[in-house]
Scaffold this motif. Structure first.
Motif, PDB file in Angstrom:
ATOM      1  N   ALA A 149       5.290   4.847   1.904  1.00 54.32           N
ATOM      2  CA  ALA A 149       4.490   3.848   1.188  1.00 54.32           C
ATOM      3  C   ALA A 149       5.165   3.538  -0.148  1.00 54.32           C
ATOM      4  N   PRO A 150       5.305   2.239  -0.505  1.00 55.32           N
ATOM      5  CA  PRO A 150       4.854   1.050   0.225  1.00 55.32           C
ATOM      6  C   PRO A 150       5.920   0.457   1.137  1.00 55.32           C
TER       7      PRO A 150
ATOM      8  N   VAL B 268       9.886  -4.105  -5.933  1.00 57.73           N
ATOM      9  CA  VAL B 268       8.743  -3.184  -5.875  1.00 57.73           C
ATOM     10  C   VAL B 268       7.823  -3.533  -7.036  1.00 57.73           C
ATOM     11  N   ARG B 269       6.688  -4.145  -6.728  1.00 58.09           N
ATOM     12  CA  ARG B 269       5.787  -4.666  -7.755  1.00 58.09           C
ATOM     13  C   ARG B 269       4.632  -3.702  -8.016  1.00 58.09           C
TER      14      ARG B 269
ATOM     15  N   GLY C 209      -1.230   2.400  -2.851  1.00 59.93           N
ATOM     16  CA  GLY C 209      -2.165   1.442  -3.422  1.00 59.93           C
ATOM     17  C   GLY C 209      -1.753   0.866  -4.758  1.00 59.93           C
ATOM     18  N   LEU C 210      -0.765   1.468  -5.423  1.00 61.26           N
ATOM     19  CA  LEU C 210      -0.357   0.967  -6.731  1.00 61.26           C
ATOM     20  C   LEU C 210       0.922   0.136  -6.666  1.00 61.26           C
ATOM     21  N   TRP C 211       1.537   0.052  -5.498  1.00 60.82           N
ATOM     22  CA  TRP C 211       2.820  -0.636  -5.389  1.00 60.82           C
ATOM     23  C   TRP C 211       2.845  -1.488  -4.120  1.00 60.82           C
ATOM     24  N   SER C 212       3.533  -2.607  -4.207  1.00 59.38           N
ATOM     25  CA  SER C 212       3.710  -3.481  -3.053  1.00 59.38           C
ATOM     26  C   SER C 212       5.128  -4.042  -3.070  1.00 59.38           C
TER      27      SER C 212
ATOM     28  N   VAL D 145      10.074  -3.263 -15.382  1.00 54.85           N
ATOM     29  CA  VAL D 145      10.693  -4.395 -16.066  1.00 54.85           C
ATOM     30  C   VAL D 145      10.029  -5.650 -15.527  1.00 54.85           C
ATOM     31  N   GLY D 146       9.236  -6.302 -16.374  1.00 60.81           N
ATOM     32  CA  GLY D 146       8.531  -7.499 -15.933  1.00 60.81           C
ATOM     33  C   GLY D 146       7.511  -7.245 -14.847  1.00 60.81           C
ATOM     34  N   GLY D 147       6.902  -6.084 -14.819  1.00 62.30           N
ATOM     35  CA  GLY D 147       5.910  -5.775 -13.800  1.00 62.30           C
ATOM     36  C   GLY D 147       6.484  -5.237 -12.509  1.00 62.30           C
ATOM     37  N   TYR D 148       7.807  -4.990 -12.455  1.00 65.20           N
ATOM     38  CA  TYR D 148       8.458  -4.490 -11.247  1.00 65.20           C
ATOM     39  C   TYR D 148       9.202  -3.188 -11.559  1.00 65.20           C
TER      40      TYR D 148
END
Length: 472
Positions: free
Chosen positions: A317-318, A232-233, A212-215, A252-255
């Protein structure tokens, strides 16, 4: 990469010439056979490169380099002119089939029945023919150089498993806040696809990411526009702010950055782990390969040498059924995760072989063994060769052992065709070109080496058998 793409674009400019050549090559095999089509293909490659180099606009500073390229192209054409066309070989015999002795010469004088055997001329008995077919030489090469002894496989698996347990204990003590999963050894050695010393044992270090915390974001949708990769965001930041996950320190930058995690593990393996103590405990010598961009461990045992590749991975996951690896990528893709297709490729080969009791995996082992030993063909990795075998495996009908030599030559022909087109699409993702990372010079060298190998395939095999095996 941009320069290589530009050069490949130049090779496609001559539409009129290309159409005629493509039509000719499309019908070449039907008319000329395997050998003739290969000669025509490599000749076309040389002619195309000659025309490209002669007509491409260059600065005056590159004039000298162009002259050299033209000279090399003329040498290639001269070589082709002096080279006879290949002849179709008869169906190869099995290795277990006995080689008949030569019949006596019809011009040999007959000895009268009543002649004294003491005074009869002593004729030397004809020596048995030691000429082996290519099929027999190929199977001998497989036996002496490619097949790894069962005892070595067992010992290598034991060492890899012990190293996995020791490294797992170290990571849990060194980074107790990071939820690493259980380390899993695998790779060609575990799938029956280990060809001598061609591949390391793969030691996966999985990251347990919170559901649930990563996509995942496809690499083509990122600034890198790389179809090989995924990003991986981090998600749910409004409900689970940054710092809620132990992996947030590697953003790094949300990833989630593969590069930052890779550097963390590299420093640990090269500076913190007490490899001498672990090696002493396991009865071997373990040293990290510091100069390599990959995380490699060299293991020396009194009975064998082994290379272990430590691979940070995102699985489950994910990622779902995908396996994403932290790989030393360059440029904008440096923080992305490389999708690993090894397991899918191995499973597909196994399914094809089980469907008709075929020998596709044996062909892959032979190709890996031959290319690994060759100074030029060593630039072709397992991924390149696997794509060729998968393509042939779904097209060719006869995959009995007796056809192994013919399939080997057909694989060389297929590789030459891919090099002539400067394109080798991935079997599971056609947007990925596995030749995209090669320079034009590399393609030229590989094409020439493969052409010579198709002319005289016996020269690709070692002249003397019995060399000791190694898993280094």
């Amino acid at each position: 990469m941009a320069e290589f793409s530009q050069n490949r674009g130049k090779r496609r400019d001559g539409e009129a010439l290309g159409s005629a050549v493509d039509f000719l090559l499309a019908n070449a095999r039907l008319v000329l056979g395997v050998g003739g089509a290969a000669v025509l293909g490599i000749a076309t490659l040389a002619v195309k490169r000659l025309i490209d180099r002669a007509t491409s606009s260059q600065d005056e500073a590159d004039a000298k380099g162009d002259a050299t390229c033209l000279e090399e192209s003329w040498k290639e054409l001269s070589l082709l002119k002096a080279t006879p066309c290949l002849q179709r070989r008869p169906p190869p015999a099995a290795l277990s089939q006995s080689v008949p002795l030569r019949a006596p010469s019809p011009s040999a004088p007959e000895v009268p029945a009543d002649a004294d055997p003491q005074k009869a001329p002593q004729l030397s008995s004809p020596a048995p023919s030691l000429c082996l077919t290519f099929q027999e030489k190929l199977l001998a090469f497989e036996r002496d150089y490619v097949t790894v002894p069962v005892a070595h496989v067992t010992l290598a698996k034991q060492l890899a498993g012990d190293i996995a347990l020791e490294l797992q204990a170290y990571l849990r003590n060194k980074f107790p806040e990071l939820p690493f999963g259980a380390l899993v050894p695998g790779g060609p050695l575990y799938d029956g696809l280990q060809a001598g010393a061609t591949d390391p044992v793969r030691l996966l270090v999985p990251l347990a990411l919170e559901p649930g915390l990563w996509s995942l974001v496809p690499g083509v949708d990122t600034v890198a526009q790389d179809p090989r990769c995924w990003a991986v965001r981090r998600t749910q930041l409004e409900f689970r702010p940054r710092g809620s996950s132990p992996w947030d320190r590697f953003l790094v930058g949300g990833y989630l950055s593969s590069r930052v995690l890779l550097e963390l593990l590299r420093k640990a393996l090269t500076a913190s782990v007490n490899w001498p103590a672990i090696g002493s405990l396991l009865g071997c010598l373990i040293r990290p390969r510091v100069a390599s961009e990959e995380l490699l461990l060299e293991v020396q045992h009194e009975r064998l040498e082994l290379t272990v590749a430590v691979l940070l991975a995102v699985a489950g996951a994910p990622a779902g059924e995908r396996l994403l690896l932290a790989w030393p990528l360059e440029g904008l893709a440096g923080n992305l995760w490389l999708q690993d297709l090894y397991s899918a490729e191995a499973a597909r080969l196994r399914a094809l072989d089980e469907g008709d009791a075929g020998t596709r995996r044996r062909l892959l082992l032979l190709l890996c063994g031959v290319c690994h030993r060759h100074p030029v063909l060593g630039r072709l990795g397992r991924s390149h060769l696997t794509q060729v075998v998968l393509r042939l495996g779904e097209e060719a009908a006869d995959w009995a052992e007796e056809a192994l030599g013919e399939r080997f030559l057909q694989a060389l022909e297929s590789l030459i065709g891919s090099l002539e087109r400067a394109s080798l699409p991935c079997h599971f993702n056609h947007r990925v070109d596995l030749l995209g990372g090669l320079r034009d010079e590399d393609i030229d060298d590989l094409g020439c080496a493969l052409f010579r190998g198709l002319q005289a395939p016996e020269q690709l095999l070692p002249p003397v058998l019995g060399e000791p095996l190694s898993l280094a």
